[in-house]
Design a protein around this motif. Structure first.
Motif, short mmCIF file in Angstrom:
data_model
loop_
_atom_site.label_atom_id
_atom_site.label_comp_id
_atom_site.label_asym_id
_atom_site.label_seq_id
_atom_site.Cartn_x
_atom_site.Cartn_y
_atom_site.Cartn_z
N ALA A 58 0.83 -1.20 0.00
CA ALA A 58 0.00 0.00 0.00
C ALA A 58 0.87 1.26 0.00
O ALA A 58 0.55 2.25 -0.68
N GLU A 59 1.97 1.22 0.74
CA GLU A 59 2.87 2.38 0.80
C GLU A 59 3.54 2.62 -0.55
O GLU A 59 3.67 3.77 -1.00
N ARG A 60 3.93 1.55 -1.21
CA ARG A 60 4.56 1.70 -2.52
C ARG A 60 3.56 2.21 -3.56
O ARG A 60 3.90 3.02 -4.42
N ALA A 61 2.33 1.75 -3.46
CA ALA A 61 1.28 2.24 -4.36
C ALA A 61 1.03 3.72 -4.12
O ALA A 61 0.81 4.50 -5.06
N TYR A 62 1.06 4.11 -2.86
CA TYR A 62 0.87 5.52 -2.51
C TYR A 62 1.98 6.38 -3.11
O TYR A 62 1.73 7.46 -3.64
N GLU A 63 3.21 5.90 -3.04
CA GLU A 63 4.34 6.62 -3.61
C GLU A 63 4.20 6.74 -5.13
O GLU A 63 4.51 7.79 -5.70
#
Length: 221
Positions: A58-63
């Motif tokens: 989820a964090e990588r998708a947010y980035e």
């Protein structure tokens, strides 16, 4: 995969990520902001690892979404489409969209206003064309309707015509009318707006170049 954390190393190629080692072996990578809660000697069960990896995804998708937004404002649908192209699962994409919306980085109402203002300044379009463009961006009809309240169709058409008229000034009146009208129609303006503006532009061109009128076929005789 469960095991004891034996090392936490900041990755050389990406200082924002940490490599997690379990029992002396590399196990998985994690965003640095998510790795702050880990420590050497901590035991991770399978469910702990699954949770951390899901959070990391989820964090990588947010980035990725932040990078996508860095070029210009986007609609919610554009962000979802971009994440889908990056093979991000729909459930995670929705989490990202909700997070971006919560911090004010994603707002279809603001996006619609931005799009209309940007077009008005740089590439004037009629309300019909703007509506079509925003629908393609996935913006709802109700938001588009609200954003177009007060839109000055005539001012936008006049600005578009003024940017084009010099390229058509050498034409005879009939060709001038036909080509300028077609140009404005392709940009989504209605004929009721186009016709009087074309005549105004024709008159302006005639007045600005009186010496060239007859030689260029502009004579009214």
């Amino acid at each position: 995969m469960a095991g004891t954390i034996t090392a936490l190393h900041v990755q050389k190629r990406n200082k924002n990520r940490v490599s997690v080692y379990l029992d002396g072996q590399f196990a998985f990578g994690l965003a640095a902001v998510k790795a702050v809660c880990l420590r050497v000697g901590q035991v991770l069960e399978d469910n702990d690892i699954a949770r951390l990896c899901e959070q990391d995804e989820a964090e990588r998708a947010y980035e990725r979404a932040l990078n996508f937004l860095s070029y210009r404002p986007r609609s919610e649908a554009e962000v979802r489409r971009n994440l889908r192209r990056k093979n991000v699962e729909d459930e995670i994409a929705e989490v990202v969209v909700e997070r971006l919306t919560r911090v004010g980085l994603l707002d279809d109402r603001e996006f619609a206003r931005y799009w209309i203002d940007n077009r008005r300044q740089f590439k004037p379009r009629g309300a019909r064309a703007l509506r079509h463009e925003l629908r393609q961006k996935g913006v709802s009809s109700s938001i588009i309707d609200h954003a177009l309240v007060g839109f000055d169709e005539e001012a936008a058409a006049r600005k578009a015509a003024e940017a084009r008229v010099r390229r058509l000034a050498h034409l005879d009146p009939d060709d001038f009318r036909r080509k300028l009208s077609a140009y404005l129609a392709r940009r989504g303006f209605f004929y009721s707006v186009i016709a009087p503006i074309v005549e105004d532009m024709l008159e302006t061109v005639c007045c600005e170049a009186p010496g060239d009128i007859e030689s260029e076929g502009w004579s009214n005789e």
